[in-house]
Design an enzyme around this catalytic site. Structure first.
Site, PDB file in Angstrom:
ATOM      1  N   LEU A 161      61.454 -36.891 121.594  1.00 58.37           N
ATOM      2  CA  LEU A 161      60.900 -35.613 121.166  1.00 58.37           C
ATOM      3  C   LEU A 161      59.445 -35.571 121.617  1.00 58.37           C
ATOM      4  O   LEU A 161      58.769 -36.604 121.649  1.00 58.37           O
ATOM      5  CB  LEU A 161      60.958 -35.466 119.639  1.00 58.37           C
ATOM      6  CG  LEU A 161      62.340 -35.345 118.978  1.00 58.37           C
ATOM      7  CD1 LEU A 161      62.183 -35.283 117.458  1.00 58.37           C
ATOM      8  CD2 LEU A 161      63.094 -34.125 119.480  1.00 58.37           C
ATOM      9  N   ASP A 162      58.963 -34.378 121.959  1.00 53.97           N
ATOM     10  CA  ASP A 162      57.564 -34.237 122.335  1.00 53.97           C
ATOM     11  C   ASP A 162      56.661 -34.655 121.177  1.00 53.97           C
ATOM     12  O   ASP A 162      57.049 -34.574 120.005  1.00 53.97           O
ATOM     13  CB  ASP A 162      57.250 -32.793 122.719  1.00 53.97           C
ATOM     14  CG  ASP A 162      58.014 -32.343 123.953  1.00 53.97           C
ATOM     15  OD1 ASP A 162      58.395 -33.206 124.751  1.00 53.97           O
ATOM     16  OD2 ASP A 162      58.216 -31.118 124.096  1.00 53.97           O
ATOM     17  N   LYS A 163      55.467 -35.071 121.488  1.00 56.00           N
ATOM     18  CA  LYS A 163      54.510 -35.530 120.469  1.00 56.00           C
ATOM     19  C   LYS A 163      54.283 -34.487 119.375  1.00 56.00           C
ATOM     20  O   LYS A 163      54.223 -34.823 118.185  1.00 56.00           O
ATOM     21  CB  LYS A 163      53.180 -35.883 121.139  1.00 56.00           C
ATOM     22  CG  LYS A 163      52.101 -36.369 120.182  1.00 56.00           C
ATOM     23  CD  LYS A 163      50.811 -36.686 120.931  1.00 56.00           C
ATOM     24  CE  LYS A 163      49.725 -37.147 119.976  1.00 56.00           C
ATOM     25  NZ  LYS A 163      48.459 -37.465 120.689  1.00 56.00           N
ATOM     26  N   THR A 165      56.273 -32.101 118.460  1.00 54.17           N
ATOM     27  CA  THR A 165      57.540 -31.660 117.869  1.00 54.17           C
ATOM     28  C   THR A 165      57.968 -32.636 116.789  1.00 54.17           C
ATOM     29  O   THR A 165      57.842 -33.847 116.947  1.00 54.17           O
ATOM     30  CB  THR A 165      58.636 -31.563 118.947  1.00 54.17           C
ATOM     31  OG1 THR A 165      58.213 -30.648 119.961  1.00 54.17           O
ATOM     32  CG2 THR A 165      59.950 -31.090 118.363  1.00 54.17           C
ATOM     33  N   ARG A 266      60.413 -24.941 125.422  1.00 54.80           N
ATOM     34  CA  ARG A 266      59.068 -24.374 125.489  1.00 54.80           C
ATOM     35  C   ARG A 266      58.860 -23.548 126.761  1.00 54.80           C
ATOM     36  O   ARG A 266      58.317 -22.435 126.716  1.00 54.80           O
ATOM     37  CB  ARG A 266      58.037 -25.497 125.401  1.00 54.80           C
ATOM     38  CG  ARG A 266      58.144 -26.307 124.121  1.00 54.80           C
ATOM     39  CD  ARG A 266      57.380 -27.626 124.181  1.00 54.80           C
ATOM     40  NE  ARG A 266      55.933 -27.416 124.222  1.00 54.80           N
ATOM     41  CZ  ARG A 266      55.053 -28.404 124.337  1.00 54.80           C
ATOM     42  NH1 ARG A 266      55.476 -29.666 124.429  1.00 54.80           N
ATOM     43  NH2 ARG A 266      53.766 -28.150 124.341  1.00 54.80           N
TER      44      ARG A 266
END
Length: 323
Positions: A161-163, A165, A266
């Site tokens: 997961l993105d930082k 998120t 995104r």
């Protein structure tokens, strides 16, 4: 458990007449069916590959008392592997013991761990305390993982997961589970991944966004296109409306990704002029100073597993977003 240990050194002589040491490993289930060459690379990651090839060529490796020169030999659990050389093995996992960590365990069995990753925490980082570090410490403290007893396996996330998120992220407790789950996550019929997000425009209709996407490392963001581009990868995302806030002109969406591209949700929403709130990189409206975006991995659905993972079939792991 795996037993990997250094035998008390003693002098032996090989054909080149140089004095050497030997290191002995006892393979376990996490080493099973791994090639000898890959096993050696993992355990001797600071040793040049040319040296490892030399060991194989000269017969400096013994498995269960027999010299093995075949780099593709498949290791089995309980094999005794002896390496005759002065080079020292290195632990695969640069384990950092931490205290006072917080972990939100959502689901756990003997093979799989699902936790909630907070916002502003990286999944993996060589510098800062990451989700990987927290999970490994949790499993260490609950006597489910000890890096000093492992030859080649390191507890690892199955997806990222993105930082910025938050939400559900899966970890495998053993190599067999890791290999199966990494393959399964590419099969959207076996693992369905859902997200919730808030966007800064009112929306009333669902959308299946099909197109192509490419991550540009120079601008550090992905670019989505509805038109085919040869150097882009295919990307498909389903957006369904959950709720509409007419007063604030905001919409909450349920998102299902059918392809796993970097920043897929995104970039796709930015393309359609419906950026995620707080996502400044993708043109989102900023409504607070928190290091987070309004994107949350909230649901996992499992089907079609066999063997040790058959217990997952039909499970729906779901949590509500924490904005």
């Amino acid at each position: 458990m795996i037993s990997s240990f250094r035998i008390k050194p003693y002098n032996i002589y090989l054909n080149d007449r140089r004095e050497k040491l030997m290191n002995t490993f006892k393979a376990n289930q996490n080493d099973d069916n791994q090639s000898l060459f890959k096993f050696l690379k993992k355990n001797y990651k600071t040793t040049p590959l040319s040296v490892i090839y030399k060991w194989l060529r000269k017969g400096d490796i013994k498995i269960n008392g027999k010299r093995i020169k075949d780099k593709d030999y498949l290791i089995k659990a309980n094999d005794e592997i002896i390496v005759y050389d002065n080079n020292k093995p290195v632990l695969r996992d640069d384990f950092k013991k931490i205290t006072n960590y917080d972990i939100d365990v959502i689901y756990e069995d003997s093979n799989l761990l699902i936790v909630k990753k907070p916002y502003n925490v990286e999944v993996h980082s060589p510098v800062k305390t990451s989700m990987d570090d927290i999970v490994k410490n949790y499993l260490f403290d609950t006597n489910q993982y000890n890096p000093s007893e492992e030859n080649s396996y390191v507890i690892s996330h199955i997806h990222r997961l993105d930082k910025l998120t938050s939400g559900l992220i899966m970890y495998a407790k053993n190599k067999q589970t890791h290999d199966i789950m990494v393959e399964a996550i590419q099969d959207k019929e076996k693992i369905e991944k859902y997200y919730r997000c808030r966007i800064d425009v009112p929306v009333t209709e669902s959308l299946i966004a099909k197109g192509w996407i490419k991550y540009d490392p120079i601008i550090q963001k992905s670019v989505f296109s509805e038109e085919f581009r040869s150097d882009y990868k295919e990307a498909t995302t389903i957006f369904n409306v959950v709720s509409l806030d007419v007063t604030n002109e905001q919409t909450e969406l349920e998102v299902q990704i059918l392809t796993g591209r970097k920043h897929q949700i995104r970039a796709t929403l930015e393309y359609y002029g419906a950026s995620i709130i707080n996502d400044s990189r993708y043109s989102g409206t900023i409504i607070n100073n928190e290091k987070m975006i309004f994107l949350f991995a909230n649901k996992l659905v499992f089907n079609g597993f066999e063997g040790n993972l058959e217990n997952l079939n039909g499970k729906i792991i779901e949590i509500e977003p924490t904005w």
